[in-house]
Design a protein around this motif. Structure first.
Motif, mmCIF file in Angstrom:
data_model
loop_
_atom_site.group_PDB
_atom_site.id
_atom_site.type_symbol
_atom_site.label_atom_id
_atom_site.label_comp_id
_atom_site.label_asym_id
_atom_site.label_seq_id
_atom_site.Cartn_x
_atom_site.Cartn_y
_atom_site.Cartn_z
ATOM 1 N N SER A 423 0.949 -1.387 0.112
ATOM 2 C CA SER A 423 -0.048 0.051 -0.149
ATOM 3 C C SER A 423 1.017 1.145 -0.050
ATOM 4 O O SER A 423 1.469 1.534 1.065
ATOM 5 N N PRO A 424 0.909 1.963 -1.081
ATOM 6 C CA PRO A 424 0.539 1.620 -2.601
ATOM 7 C C PRO A 424 1.276 0.580 -3.284
ATOM 8 O O PRO A 424 2.310 0.186 -3.045
ATOM 9 N N ARG A 425 0.623 -0.079 -4.222
ATOM 10 C CA ARG A 425 1.332 -0.856 -5.133
ATOM 11 C C ARG A 425 2.291 -0.103 -6.217
ATOM 12 O O ARG A 425 3.164 -0.870 -6.351
ATOM 13 N N ILE A 426 2.130 1.090 -6.293
ATOM 14 C CA ILE A 426 3.270 1.857 -7.092
ATOM 15 C C ILE A 426 3.518 2.921 -6.427
ATOM 16 O O ILE A 426 2.834 3.858 -6.005
ATOM 17 N N SER A 427 5.094 3.007 -6.036
ATOM 18 C CA SER A 427 5.425 4.294 -5.094
ATOM 19 C C SER A 427 6.332 5.032 -6.213
ATOM 20 O O SER A 427 7.134 4.446 -7.173
ATOM 21 N N GLN A 428 6.434 6.475 -5.863
ATOM 22 C CA GLN A 428 7.277 7.196 -6.619
ATOM 23 C C GLN A 428 8.293 8.196 -5.754
ATOM 24 O O GLN A 428 7.811 8.642 -4.721
ATOM 25 N N MET A 429 9.607 7.836 -6.039
ATOM 26 C CA MET A 429 10.623 8.279 -5.244
ATOM 27 C C MET A 429 11.471 9.105 -5.959
ATOM 28 O O MET A 429 11.560 9.050 -7.206
ATOM 29 N N ALA A 430 12.431 10.161 -5.399
ATOM 30 C CA ALA A 430 13.357 10.968 -5.949
ATOM 31 C C ALA A 430 14.794 11.147 -5.123
ATOM 32 O O ALA A 430 14.656 10.871 -3.969
ATOM 33 N N VAL A 431 15.788 11.345 -5.852
ATOM 34 C CA VAL A 431 17.119 11.298 -5.370
ATOM 35 C C VAL A 431 18.062 12.001 -6.038
ATOM 36 O O VAL A 431 18.024 11.782 -7.391
ATOM 37 N N SER A 432 19.077 12.745 -5.607
ATOM 38 C CA SER A 432 19.800 13.478 -6.312
ATOM 39 C C SER A 432 21.061 12.389 -7.034
ATOM 40 O O SER A 432 21.414 11.595 -6.378
ATOM 41 N N GLU A 433 21.437 13.016 -8.152
ATOM 42 C CA GLU A 433 22.378 12.307 -8.785
ATOM 43 C C GLU A 433 23.708 12.391 -7.786
ATOM 44 O O GLU A 433 24.932 11.788 -8.164
ATOM 45 N N ALA A 434 23.875 13.475 -7.459
ATOM 46 C CA ALA A 434 24.998 13.797 -6.363
ATOM 47 C C ALA A 434 25.184 13.203 -4.850
ATOM 48 O O ALA A 434 25.953 13.216 -3.861
ATOM 49 N N ALA A 435 23.861 12.426 -4.841
ATOM 50 C CA ALA A 435 23.832 11.690 -3.292
ATOM 51 C C ALA A 435 24.908 10.704 -3.223
ATOM 52 O O ALA A 435 25.111 9.934 -3.951
ATOM 53 N N PRO A 436 25.425 10.738 -1.909
ATOM 54 C CA PRO A 436 26.537 9.669 -1.774
ATOM 55 C C PRO A 436 25.872 8.303 -1.729
ATOM 56 O O PRO A 436 24.762 8.243 -1.267
ATOM 57 N N VAL A 437 26.722 7.304 -1.578
ATOM 58 C CA VAL A 437 26.168 5.886 -1.523
ATOM 59 C C VAL A 437 25.698 5.740 -0.139
ATOM 60 O O VAL A 437 26.453 6.107 0.879
ATOM 61 N N GLY A 438 24.472 4.976 0.030
ATOM 62 C CA GLY A 438 23.972 4.956 1.203
ATOM 63 C C GLY A 438 22.906 5.968 1.486
ATOM 64 O O GLY A 438 22.161 5.808 2.604
#
Length: 816
Positions: A423-438
């Protein structure tokens, strides 16, 4: 048997009009009185009929005689009695009409038909009778001496009704005709030897059930090959031998009709009739023929649908998918075809919003279809009241009652172990390309819909994340990055997250997570293409030679805005100027007038392009301007590219080659003269030779500094220029050449087909006989020669003539 001979004779020399022979029996006599006797009426003349009797063995024999007749004069107009006078016998031509012979004669002896006789025949054998025409001598024969005619075969009137023949009397000695040839007919007389036949049988007919009495079903037709104009041999009468009392047939017309009312198709749907046709008007002794008629009763809607049961019960698993058929019921209808088609519908019940009903067009079953997912934990059973009704009605039978029926359908929901639900079955997320690993991207959540509520374990389906950009916490469902992201490589990641029950690993739920990678300014703008521009030698100041644009892989929120300028090292340039158009383009204009190709064929303009990102990035892009000879209209006639095409190998830029020429020329002048002999202990794979000249052969190892090749990683190229650069020095030129060599080595390492050598290019000894002699002539230079002298180019032969002319009279400095 006696035969009656009738002779019609006219007065004078005319021919006999007709001659008939008929037997004096009851069979032949009516024909004599009705159709066969005709009298020739001649004006002012009397007709004398001579009757004579002959004995014969069968009906149809005929004898033709020529006899002397008395001529009778007509009565006078005054009404007085006529005077009969006898005149002498006169010759006449013999003529007769036709003979008769019965068909289907089965005797052993030839059948006697008749006799031909001429008055000139004295019985002394001097007359010969001849017969010709249809069937002569094959079917019919004649005695030449007596004139007797016989038939030698049995005749069939249905095959041929008459035969046309010709007869002649000839003198036996001279073969001359004694009588004129005359034509006559032998008519085959019919007997009743053919039975009636139904040519279109057997028949198949259809009539609606419950039709009223007298309804026409079909008409049967029989034919008789006998003569319909003679007797009753072809007069037929129809009767029904089988099929009573349901059907009847009209004796004369052959129309078959229904004889009983309210015949029910559901009780009996077909009947077999036997129809007879008899000739001789149905009298005894006549011949007959039969045929069959299959009568099919067609259906009418006279039966309503009925459910065999008033209540039905079914079990439905709660995991049943929407649009699935969960139950089938069927009402029975004794009718057939469209009359048995039904419509089902739900009248009422607590499942109106969960189920609906359709009709299977092939089986006429009522299909209960699920339109909403079931949940055992919410509702365990449903009750529906359904109706089945005929689609097409017949108003004649509505008085018998309603053509519909009602039944109850109960649906019991079964509990099943369901997989975890997201719940829900489809999720949308965003992250910066400069974000460090982890970096945490987001989290998903799933639960067990069953009452047991088993713990859930999360995982990422690696088929959707092959590069392993993300990881997920098995217990909490938190998603984190496991690699550095690059929006320019992939701006959206579509990953599938799995949720598995810890107690039953077969129960797996799935969810889709869409991760958007947001952009940061990590790419400097650059030229979109490799510009190829030129300038004419007679160009005027302020002339635009090219308009530049730029591209940036980054994504600008409000659109890109680029700034163009010349690099600081090009500030001393007095030939061209760069103008920023403030619309993401820039124009390169001439600063002065007059360019000489022989003095400087090429110009290299370093252009700095900056973006307005945070932080701003810039890059230096080199624009090569070629000086060309042009005509009066500004059309190019020759450019330095034509020369470079002859001197440069494929894949080497003109700037790199020119730099190589300058460095190689200086190195050659410094080297001592050595023989062109290859040292076996020397590794020829370390040779780096310029592409535009042949160098000093395999032994020329002093052309370039090999230390640079062995320490390529110690110096890195700066891709982003953020501050003005000082004017170029000897160290900058050395670094430019190092970058060129590094690029060439990188290409060679990636080329799987390249030889495993350390050199970019090797050359072998040309041998004797070359027009350019040997390149070892470089070593003939003495230290006293000027570093800026190019007179030695004219000694290299015709291959270097254009290069010698280009650097002719150049003193004090290398090529630009």
């Amino acid at each position: 048997m006696q035969l009656l001979s009738i002779t019609y004779r006219s007065t004078g020399d005319g021919p006999i009009s007709s001659c008939k022979l008929l037997p004096l029996t009851s069979f032949c006599w009516p024909r004599l009185l009705t159709s066969e006797m005709s009298f020739l009426r001649l004006p002012s003349m009397l007709t004398v009929i001579i009757l004579s009797l002959w004995e014969t063995s069968g009906c149809g024999a005929m004898t033709l005689n020529s006899t002397a007749l008395l001529q009778v004069s007509a009565r006078t107009r005054g009404g007085g009695a006529g005077v009969y006078s006898t005149q002498s016998r006169r010759r006449r031509s013999w003529v007769w009409n036709q003979f008769f012979v019965l068909e289907e004669y089965t005797g052993d002896e030839p059948l006697y038909i008749g006799k031909l006789h001429s008055d000139l025949d004295k019985g002394d054998g001097q007359v010969r009778y001849v017969l010709s025409g249809e069937g002569a001598m094959s079917i019919f024969s004649i005695d030449e001496d007596t004139g007797d005619i016989h038939t030698t075969k049995s005749l069939d009137r249905e095959q041929q009704a008459y035969y046309t023949l010709r007869a002649q009397a000839r003198d036996r000695n001279t073969n001359l005709p004694l009588e004129p040839e005359s034509q006559f007919i032998i008519k085959v007389q019919d007997i009743n030897d053919n039975e009636p036949k139904f040519l279109d049988g057997p028949y198949v007919a259809r009539v609606a059930e419950r039709s009223p009495v007298g309804t026409s079903v079909l008409t049967v037709v029989a034919t008789d090959a006998d003569d319909p104009t003679y007797g009753n041999s072809a007069h037929l009468v129809y009767s029904i031998l089988q099929g009573q009392p349901y059907f009847s047939v009209e004796p004369k017309s052959g129309v078959v009709r229904t004889a009983l009312p309210d015949m029910d198709r559901e009780l009996r749907d077909h009947y077999l009739l036997v129809i007879q046709a008899k000739d001789m008007i149905g009298q005894m002794g006549g011949l007959s023929g039969t045929t069959t008629v299959t009568v099919m009763l067609t259906d009418v809607n006279d039966n309503p649908p009925r459910f065999p049961r008033k209540s039905y019960q079914f079990s439905v698993p709660e995991s049943t998918l929407v649009s699935a058929v969960v139950a089938k019921i069927k009402a029975l209808d004794a009718d057939a075809g469209p009359n048995a088609e039904m419509d089902y519908r739900i009248l009422d019940g607590d499942g109106l919003g969960t189920f609906r009903m359709l009709t299977d067009p092939h089986t006429q079953e009522g299909l209960v279809i699920l339109i909403k997912t079931l949940d055992f934990e919410t509702k365990t059973s449903y009750a529906l009241r359904v109706e089945a009704s005929n689609r097409y009605m017949d108003t004649r039978f509505l008085s018998a009652g309603p053509f519909s029926d009602v039944a109850t359908v109960r649906l019991q929901v079964e509990d099943v172990n369901e997989p975890p639900c997201f719940s829900p079955r489809i999720s949308q997320m965003a992250v910066s390309e400069a974000a460090p690993v982890g970096t945490e991207v987001g989290s998903v959540s799933a639960h067990d819909p069953d009452a047991s509520n088993c713990p859930i374990r999360y995982a990422i389906d690696r088929k959707s994340d092959v590069e392993n950009y993300f990881d997920i916490d098995r217990q909490s469902g938190v998603i984190r990055t496991s690699r550095r992201l690059d929006r320019e490589l992939s701006a959206l990641h579509n990953i599938t997250v799995l949720a598995t029950e810890s107690l039953d690993h077969s129960q797996v739920g799935k969810a889709v997570v869409l991760v958007s990678v947001t952009d940061v300014n990590d790419n400097a703008p650059s030229f979109p293409v490799e510009y190829q521009t030129s300038v004419c030698e007679d160009a005027q100041p302020g002339q635009i030679i090219v308009t530049l644009s730029a591209v940036d892989l980054d994504e600008a929120k409000n659109g890109h805005h680029f700034l163009f300028s010349l690099a600081a090292k090009a500030a001393w340039n007095q030939s061209f100027v760069l103008r920023d158009n403030n619309d993401n383009t820039a124009s390169v204009l001439t600063w002065r007038a007059g360019f000489l190709q022989r003095e400087r064929p090429l110009y290299f303009l370093p252009v700095v392009i900056s973006d307005c990102g945070t932080p701003p990035l810039s890059s230096t892009n080199t624009l090569t301007v070629t000086v060309c000879e042009c005509d009066l209209h500004g059309n190019r006639r020759s450019c330095v590219q034509e020369m470079s095409a002859l001197l440069l190998p494929e894949g080497l830029s003109l700037a790199a080659c020119q730099l190589s020429m300058k460095i190689a020329g200086r190195a050659i002048r410094r080297r001592r003269k050595e023989p062109l002999i290859i040292d076996d202990e020397r590794d020829v794979r370390e040779n780096i030779v310029c592409y535009d000249d042949e160098g000093g052969g395999e032994e020329d190892t002093e052309a370039f500094d090999m230390f640079t090749l062995r320490h390529l990683n110690e110096t890195k190229r700066s891709y982003h220029v953020t501050a003005p650069e000082p004017p170029p020095s000897r160290e900058d030129k050395h670094q430019l050449f190092q970058e060129f060599i590094e690029d060439r080595l990188r290409e060679a390492n990636l080329d799987m087909t390249a030889p495993p050598f350390d050199s970019v290019q090797t050359y072998a000894l040309e041998g004797s006989g070359s027009a350019a002699v040997s390149l070892s002539s470089f070593s003939s230079l003495t230290s006293l020669e000027s570093e800026q002298s190019y007179h030695f180019l004219s000694e290299w032969g015709p291959k270097f003539r254009k290069l010698a002319e280009l650097y002719k009279d150049r003193e004090g400095g290398g090529a630009s």
